[in-house]
Design a protein around this motif. Structure first.
Motif, PDB file in Angstrom:
ATOM      1  N   ILE A   1       0.847  -1.135   0.101  1.00  0.00           N
ATOM      2  CA  ILE A   1      -0.021  -0.004   0.052  1.00  0.00           C
ATOM      3  C   ILE A   1       1.136   1.359  -0.030  1.00  0.00           C
ATOM      4  O   ILE A   1       0.729   2.152  -0.818  1.00  0.00           O
TER       5      ILE A   1
ATOM      6  N   ALA B   1      -3.666   1.811  -4.204  1.00  0.00           N
ATOM      7  CA  ALA B   1      -3.499   1.912  -2.865  1.00  0.00           C
ATOM      8  C   ALA B   1      -4.743   1.584  -1.956  1.00  0.00           C
ATOM      9  O   ALA B   1      -4.904   0.838  -0.800  1.00  0.00           O
TER      10      ALA B   1
ATOM     11  N   ALA C   1      -6.105  -1.365   0.426  1.00  0.00           N
ATOM     12  CA  ALA C   1      -6.505  -0.901   1.787  1.00  0.00           C
ATOM     13  C   ALA C   1      -7.931  -1.461   2.175  1.00  0.00           C
ATOM     14  O   ALA C   1      -8.222  -1.798   3.292  1.00  0.00           O
TER      15      ALA C   1
END
Lengths: 281, 289
Positions: free
Chosen positions: A241, A253, A257
């Motif tokens: 990430i 990202a 996440a």
């Protein structure tokens, strides 16, 4: 049967609370409003930004990011190591809790402090600390830096307290006389363990395991210095990430996440279900 | 009985060796490595300009985060325990969320919401002269986020245990809400509050991942103490890295010792409160019948 008073207190708990809790007064309503605004600014809005950025990218981007070989390797490594660490914690955490509750020896209070050190120690320091004993300058000649063993060690260090701290209070409430009674009636030590201790402790162990798993899959700080972050080998999900963030690829990202958030949410729901089942018993 | 003793001793040995290898030995090496080149080098490393600045920033951020979390924590705890409102269960579950969210995800979330150029609210905030990301407010928010539930988790059980009798008595004797809160509620939750504050402080001083993302890690401006440790180690300044680590670790261990010294009294009062609740709840149950 073990402690009727405890179950009675638990059963009365909600009733008592229902009597104590009142509907919102105007002042409390204002307080709730302020609290919710701050909670939204700090937690809810930023986390929904992650989820919405993911959905903006669409299912295709999400799937593509997750299945990208380096990311997929990181996810597999993280989940695999988290499972291993959680299993280790189930065994050793229960053992530590038993020793803390049932055993008596000089220096036990020191042990209580030691158990919590991984909670309080900054994660970057935790990594450095492990590097001092298990890194290139190891005084015992064990160098596991930049290997998968290092990842396992770091995750084990930061998750050690969870199972201990969830099992300990339950074991404290459990009367040792029940174990002694079972043994005096001819049960073997293993039977006592399996029939008396395990059923009583199972919910607490599960709760601790869920917490430990959630923490392990999201760990970052302790791995930075220790694991070397080698792509395809020792790189974990959080590091992936961070790489996406540094490259400005926010959609990717956010995708990874969101996957982590989903697993954390799942762990919380599982915990809630378990604790409600325990309360009902 | 001999068999019992054997099991007891072997379990004790296994646990002590396990914790020794995993926690005690590694942690004790930090002290050794920090002072390996003498106390002079240790002090030099800490008084170096950027390092000293980083520690100062860490302290400011931690104090802000703890103050915010304490005020918010007391407010939310009282609301959750003393009042009923729609969504109370959901709020209670969401409060624990920050403990399970990866620090990196926390950083990303704040970046997406408050980032100066692409964030949801960042550009608007910057137009009004408030920079959140790559500045102190962002670092405070990241720190407050990760330590948010700690105070609440300590206060809620105690508030639940003590019940409302004393507060109701104070109110019926003419005390207003603020007096009741200050004279009855605060003293009752005092130790739980101290416990929560110390834990939050320890957590706040040590946050790394979330802060790394939102701070931008600018040396002498937004670099905190934990970020100094990483930078020094990666620049092969090991002694300097261990010196900063030693201070951070010492603060953490000190916090734990304080909490452990406080805990027995706290536990005792909680358990006696439980007993009184159990005995007093018998007549209240008979009341309606």
């Amino acid at each position: 049967m073990t402690s009727p008073t405890l179950t009675q207190v638990r059963r009365r708990g909600p009733r008592r609370r229902a009597r104590a809790a009142t509907a919102l007064t105007p002042a409390a309503g204002v307080g709730l409003g302020i609290a919710l605004i701050w909670f939204s600014i700090l937690v809810l809005l930023p986390l929904s930004a992650v989820v919405i950025t993911t959905t903006e990218g669409g299912w295709a981007t999400f799937w593509e990011t997750i299945r990208q070989p380096q990311t997929w390797a990181a996810i597999k490594l993280t989940v695999g190591e988290a499972v291993l660490v959680t299993l280790t914690n189930v065994v050793f955490g229960t053992m530590i809790a038993w020793v803390l509750v049932r055993d008596r020896f000089w220096g036990k209070r020191v042990l209580e402090v030691i158990i919590d050190i991984p909670f309080a120690l900054p994660t970057i320091v935790a990594g450095l600390v492990l590097l001092a004993l298990y890194g290139p300058n190891s005084p015992i000649g064990v160098d596991v830096a930049n290997t998968r063993i290092a990842v396992y060690l770091a995750l084990l260090f930061v998750t050690t307290p969870f199972v201990v701290r969830t099992v300990q209070p339950v074991l404290l409430e459990l009367d040792p006389e029940t174990e002694q009674a079972a043994q005096s009636l001819g049960a073997s030590r293993f039977t006592t363990f399996r029939r008396i201790l395990i059923p009583a402790l199972a919910p607490a162990i599960t709760a601790g395991a869920a917490l430990s798993f959630a923490r392990a899959i999201s760990e970052y700080g302790s791995l930075v210095l220790l694991s070397g972050n080698l792509p395809m080998r020792t790189e974990v999900t959080s590091v992936r990430i961070l790489t996406y963030i540094e490259n400005g690829n926010m959609a990717a990202a956010a995708s990874v996440a969101s996957l982590l958030l989903l697993v954390a949410l799942f762990a919380i729901v599982a915990l809630d279900v378990i604790s409600r089942r325990v309360a009902r018993r | 009985m001999n068999g019992n003793r054997l099991v007891r001793y072997s379990l004790r040995t296994i646990v002590l060796v396990y914790l020794g290898l995993l926690i005690v030995w590694p942690v004790s090496l930090v002290a050794k490595n920090a002072f390996s080149e003498g106390i002079g080098t240790f002090i030099d490393a800490l008084t170096e300009e950027t390092t000293a600045y980083a520690f100062q920033l860490t302290l400011i951020v931690a104090v802000w985060a703890v103050v915010i979390n304490t005020v918010f924590g007391i407010l939310i705890s009282i609301l959750l325990v003393r009042y009923t409102f729609p969504g109370r269960r959901a709020l209670s579950a969401f409060i624990d969320l920050p403990l399970s969210v990866s620090p990196v995800v926390v950083g990303l979330a704040l970046l997406l919401a408050y980032g100066g150029t692409n964030g949801w609210f960042g550009p608007a905030l910057e137009d009004s002269g408030i920079q959140v990301i790559y500045a102190t407010p962002g670092i405070i928010m990241a720190t407050a986020f990760v330590s948010l539930p700690l105070v609440i988790r300590e206060i809620v059980p105690v508030l639940t245990e003590i019940g409302t009798e004393q507060e109701q008595a104070a109110r019926s004797l003419g005390a207003n809400a603020w007096q009741t809160f200050r004279r009855i509620t605060i003293p009752a939750i005092r130790w739980a509050l101290v416990y929560g504050v110390v834990l939050s402080l320890a957590r706040s001083l040590g946050e790394f991942g979330a802060v790394k993302i939102v701070s931008g890690n600018i040396v002498g401006q937004t670099q905190t103490a934990t970020l100094v440790v990483e930078e020094k180690y990666q620049n092969f300044e090991q002694t300097a890295a261990y010196a900063s680590s030693f201070v951070l670790a010492a603060a953490a261990v000190l916090a734990l010792i304080v909490v452990t010294l406080l805990r027995p009294g706290h536990e005792e009062s909680a358990s006696t409160a439980g007993v009184t609740a159990a005995t007093t709840s018998v007549p209240t149950q008979k009341d309606p019948a």
